[in-house]
Structures are given as structure tokens and as C-alpha cells.
Design a protein around this motif. Sequence first.
Motif, mmCIF file in Angstrom:
data_model
loop_
_atom_site.group_PDB
_atom_site.id
_atom_site.type_symbol
_atom_site.label_atom_id
_atom_site.label_comp_id
_atom_site.label_asym_id
_atom_site.label_seq_id
_atom_site.Cartn_x
_atom_site.Cartn_y
_atom_site.Cartn_z
ATOM 1 N N SER A 69 -19.123 -29.068 -8.179
ATOM 2 C CA SER A 69 -18.464 -28.223 -9.183
ATOM 3 C C SER A 69 -19.229 -26.928 -9.479
ATOM 4 O O SER A 69 -18.729 -26.075 -10.212
ATOM 5 C CB SER A 69 -18.287 -29.015 -10.478
ATOM 6 O OG SER A 69 -19.560 -29.376 -10.993
ATOM 7 N N THR A 123 -19.889 -24.101 -7.869
ATOM 8 C CA THR A 123 -19.307 -22.805 -7.522
ATOM 9 C C THR A 123 -18.085 -22.458 -8.365
ATOM 10 O O THR A 123 -17.600 -21.329 -8.307
ATOM 11 C CB THR A 123 -18.950 -22.743 -6.025
ATOM 12 O OG1 THR A 123 -18.046 -23.805 -5.723
ATOM 13 C CG2 THR A 123 -20.191 -22.849 -5.172
ATOM 14 N N GLU A 124 -17.608 -23.395 -9.166
ATOM 15 C CA GLU A 124 -16.482 -23.135 -10.060
ATOM 16 C C GLU A 124 -16.947 -22.712 -11.454
ATOM 17 O O GLU A 124 -16.121 -22.430 -12.323
ATOM 18 C CB GLU A 124 -15.605 -24.387 -10.147
ATOM 19 C CG GLU A 124 -15.026 -24.804 -8.805
ATOM 20 C CD GLU A 124 -14.430 -26.197 -8.836
ATOM 21 O OE1 GLU A 124 -14.325 -26.795 -9.928
ATOM 22 O OE2 GLU A 124 -14.089 -26.704 -7.756
ATOM 23 N N GLN A 125 -18.243 -22.682 -11.670
ATOM 24 C CA GLN A 125 -18.813 -22.378 -12.980
ATOM 25 C C GLN A 125 -19.099 -20.877 -13.105
ATOM 26 O O GLN A 125 -19.300 -20.183 -12.108
ATOM 27 C CB GLN A 125 -20.109 -23.164 -13.179
ATOM 28 C CG GLN A 125 -19.956 -24.665 -13.047
ATOM 29 C CD GLN A 125 -18.982 -25.236 -14.052
ATOM 30 O OE1 GLN A 125 -19.015 -24.899 -15.229
ATOM 31 N NE2 GLN A 125 -18.091 -26.103 -13.585
ATOM 32 N N GLY A 158 -14.982 -13.290 -7.207
ATOM 33 C CA GLY A 158 -15.258 -14.540 -6.507
ATOM 34 C C GLY A 158 -15.839 -14.321 -5.122
ATOM 35 O O GLY A 158 -16.196 -15.266 -4.444
ATOM 36 N N GLU A 216 -18.234 -16.733 -2.097
ATOM 37 C CA GLU A 216 -16.961 -17.115 -1.486
ATOM 38 C C GLU A 216 -17.165 -18.079 -0.320
ATOM 39 O O GLU A 216 -16.435 -19.058 -0.172
ATOM 40 C CB GLU A 216 -16.214 -15.874 -0.985
ATOM 41 C CG GLU A 216 -14.899 -16.223 -0.309
ATOM 42 C CD GLU A 216 -14.174 -14.999 0.230
ATOM 43 O OE1 GLU A 216 -12.938 -15.034 0.219
ATOM 44 O OE2 GLU A 216 -14.830 -14.042 0.661
ATOM 45 N N GLU A 251 -19.844 -19.934 0.169
ATOM 46 C CA GLU A 251 -20.797 -20.984 -0.198
ATOM 47 C C GLU A 251 -21.907 -21.062 0.850
ATOM 48 O O GLU A 251 -22.210 -22.111 1.399
ATOM 49 C CB GLU A 251 -20.090 -22.328 -0.380
ATOM 50 C CG GLU A 251 -19.101 -22.320 -1.528
ATOM 51 C CD GLU A 251 -18.432 -23.653 -1.750
ATOM 52 O OE1 GLU A 251 -19.104 -24.697 -1.611
ATOM 53 O OE2 GLU A 251 -17.228 -23.660 -2.067
#
Length: 165
Positions: free
Chosen positions: A23, A25-27, A75, A110, A112
Motif C-alpha cells: 500500500s 505507493t498509494e500513500q 503520480g 509510476e 515503482e
Amino acid sequence: MKLSHVSLLASLLFSASSWALSSDTEQPIHINSNSQNFDMQSNQVTFTGDVTLKQGSIEIFADKIVMIRPQGKEGREVLEAYGKPTRFSQLTDDGKTLKGKANKLRYELENEFLKMTDSAELTQDDSIIKGKVITYNMKTQKLIADGGKDDRVTTILQPSQLNNK
């Protein structure tokens, strides 16, 4: 150039599902520094002086971080961190801490994708991978370590981690 593909070895070193907290990379990204300089033309922000970055469980500590955000492409930020060394840590899905250090880190949000350059070192528990350059693709869980022109990649595996596989 000597290149050591260590994705198989890395799976022994670090369990494949444990590389990154899924989770993170969604923060949101939080950055603290002594100063910052924003160039609106290039859409680039430079943070200097005791810089700390936090995104979920990801933490980066550096002397300077440059964030580049392509115009209109939220992003897709690219972070370049510099220090002697720059350090990072991240919790894994299985609760362990992955730590790294190098004189330069490049993190492409983007994709990762993490690239550690110049005296790169990646550790989990007491196992270590060292090289001139270490790259890690979080999406594909592929790690490549390169010793550079004159050096070799060093990997230290602790028996306790090998026995737990």
C-alpha cells in the motif's frame, strides 16, 4: 562491465512477497527539509538540508532530494536523493524492515522502480547485498546488482534465513 543477476539469489535472501508494503505507493508523500526551491518552468522542486521523505512506510533520509513532476502527470514523479550516504527503509508485507543506503537513490513512483548508485547496499535482517549499482523493480520483484568496472557484487546470506525457506 560485470553484471550479476541476483533475482534468484535475492529470493533466498528476502522472501519474494516481502520486498515492499503493497500500500505504500498509494500513500501521500511528506517531505521535510531546511529549505526548498521550486522551479515552476521545469516543474522541479529541490529540497536541501537534512531532508526526510515519508510515503507510507517508505522513509528516505538525504542531504538533497530533487522531485521532478512531468507537467500534468501526477503520480509520475521521479525523486533523486543525494547524500553521503542517502538512506532509506521500508516495511514489508510480512512486517520486516528492508534498509538500503547509497550515495544516490532514484525512485520512479509510476514504475515503482528504485535505483541505488555508488556504494549501494541493501539489507534485510542480517543478510546483505552490496554493489556499485543495485536496481529493484517493485512491480516485477526483480533485483539486479552490478559491481561496476573494477568491483564485484557481495552477497552475505545468514544461515537462519536460508533454513526458514
